[in-house]
Design an enzyme around this catalytic site. Structure first.
Site, short mmCIF file in Angstrom:
data_model
loop_
_atom_site.label_atom_id
_atom_site.label_comp_id
_atom_site.label_asym_id
_atom_site.label_seq_id
_atom_site.Cartn_x
_atom_site.Cartn_y
_atom_site.Cartn_z
N ARG A 27 58.16 64.50 -44.64
CA ARG A 27 58.89 64.90 -43.44
C ARG A 27 59.61 66.21 -43.68
O ARG A 27 60.37 66.34 -44.64
CB ARG A 27 59.91 63.83 -43.10
CG ARG A 27 59.58 63.09 -41.85
CD ARG A 27 60.64 62.04 -41.56
NE ARG A 27 60.00 60.75 -41.55
CZ ARG A 27 60.37 59.70 -42.26
NH1 ARG A 27 61.40 59.75 -43.05
NH2 ARG A 27 59.70 58.58 -42.17
N HIS A 66 50.92 66.44 -44.88
CA HIS A 66 50.35 65.48 -45.83
C HIS A 66 49.70 66.22 -47.00
O HIS A 66 49.17 67.31 -46.83
CB HIS A 66 49.30 64.61 -45.16
CG HIS A 66 49.77 63.94 -43.91
ND1 HIS A 66 50.74 62.97 -43.90
CD2 HIS A 66 49.43 64.13 -42.61
CE1 HIS A 66 50.96 62.58 -42.66
NE2 HIS A 66 50.18 63.27 -41.86
N GLU A 93 43.55 64.47 -41.22
CA GLU A 93 43.47 63.63 -40.03
C GLU A 93 42.96 64.44 -38.84
O GLU A 93 42.87 65.67 -38.92
CB GLU A 93 44.83 63.01 -39.71
CG GLU A 93 45.92 64.03 -39.41
CD GLU A 93 47.33 63.40 -39.36
OE1 GLU A 93 47.70 62.71 -40.32
OE2 GLU A 93 48.03 63.59 -38.37
N HIS A 97 52.58 69.60 -38.79
CA HIS A 97 52.19 69.08 -37.47
C HIS A 97 53.17 68.04 -36.95
O HIS A 97 53.90 67.41 -37.72
CB HIS A 97 50.79 68.46 -37.54
CG HIS A 97 50.70 67.28 -38.46
ND1 HIS A 97 50.52 67.40 -39.81
CD2 HIS A 97 50.78 65.94 -38.24
CE1 HIS A 97 50.49 66.21 -40.37
NE2 HIS A 97 50.65 65.29 -39.43
ZN ZN Z 1 50.27 63.19 -39.73
#
Ligand code: ZN
Length: 318
Positions: A193, A98, A116, A173
């Site tokens: 992605r 991200h 996150e 991740h």
């Molecule tokens: Zn994620």
């Protein structure tokens, strides 16, 4: 003065990698047999959760944020900052990364990037996740991607239930098969992605990859973030501060008995992972149980909790 918790109705998301554990483990009424995500506390336009009690009943969290700044300590910002989800990965999620706030704004026109963190609710014995990578430079990274050398590139880390994983923006991740997590994150849906295991959906299509953006935003070389959980016990509450970082502060509560007069640091986002109990504010006493998500607004300065519950609790770091 508004003096009760705001209970929220979750929003569910069908995902190629989802399953049925959100029903089996939490009793949620899920819409499909491949439900991957429960957005428990969300003001995001892609799935805002709705208040189910009190005078705010029927309003979505983004509306509450817009109309009642006093419930959030008059915190600045056009958008509610955090998003709390529970994920059920029946199969592997795509390997992803991200952006930070600046990149999300500039390239996607979105207000927030995405940092996150995950509390591992459940996973298979010996489970692993993808966390970081082994490339030493962007050129190195690009070459390994081009040559499909995923085993050389991706770094695997072992996990077990109860672990906590911090995923700052830029971290490569992915969670894998059988893993269930509670995710506390910035309120963002921007995902790049890198690799999707060459999977095809029911129509035979692969999902889009975003290699260029991934290389733009990925932390290369990878470095593990350093943080140290801090434990404290007050009356019947064992509180573990899992992390305090730029965007959020996250705690694990293990309550057995009662805690009286808990001081609300700002406003609190609470998700109940197991057990049941009661929250008491000046507004009354409210039953809480496994699968509940609620906010204790900043107008509630103090509250009490009793029962036997495990919760993940967070607030924005200000
Ligand atoms: Zn994620």
């Amino acid at each position: 003065m508004y003096n009760e918790p705001i209970f929220l109705k979750p929003v569910f998301k069908d995902r190629i990698w989802g399953g049925t554990k959100l029903r089996e483990a939490f009793g949620y009424e899920i819409p499909t047999e491949t439900t991957g995500e429960c957005w428990g506390i969300s003001a995001h336009p892609n799935g805002p959760s709705e208040a189910v009690n009190g005078p705010l009943k029927g309003k979505t969290l983004d509306q509450v944020w817009d109309e009642h700044a006093e419930l959030f300590g008059n915190q600045e910002g056009d958008e509610f900052p955090l998003l709390v989800k529970i994920l059920d990965a029946k199969t592997d999620l795509s390997v992803q990364v991200h952006p930070n706030d600046a990149y999300a704004r500039k390239v996607e026109g979105e207000p927030y990037g995405k940092t996150e963190c995950w509390y591992i609710i459940d996973c298979a014995p010996g489970a692993e996740l993808v966390y970081g990578h082994h490339a030493r430079s962007k050129a190195d990274f690009e070459q390994m991607v081009a040559e499909n050398r995923w085993d050389d590139l991706l770094r695997k880390v072992s996990i077990k239930p109860g672990d906590f994983v911090y995923v700052p923006n830029g971290t490569i991740h992915a969670i894998g098969t059988g893993t269930m997590i509670l995710e506390t994150q910035q309120s963002s849906d921007v995902t790049y992605r890198v690799y999707d295991y060459d999977r095809r959906d029911a129509e035979g299509n692969t999902r889009e990859l975003h290699i260029e953006q991934s290389i733009d935003v990925a932390m290369i070389p990878h470095e593990d973030a350093k943080f140290e959980p801090v434990e404290s016990v007050v009356e019947g509450l064992k509180e573990t501060k899992l992390i305090r970082e730029k965007y959020f502060t996250v705690y694990r509560w293990e309550l057995d008995g009662a805690v009286e007069g808990y001081e609300n640091p700002a406003y609190l986002l609470v998700s109940v992972l197991s057990g049941e109990g009661e929250v008491t504010t000046q507004g009354g006493t409210y039953t809480i149980k496994k699968g509940d998500h609620f906010i204790i607004p900043s107008t509630v300065k103090q509250f009490s909790v009793n029962g036997t519950v495990e919760c993940i609790v967070s607030h924005p770091t200000v």
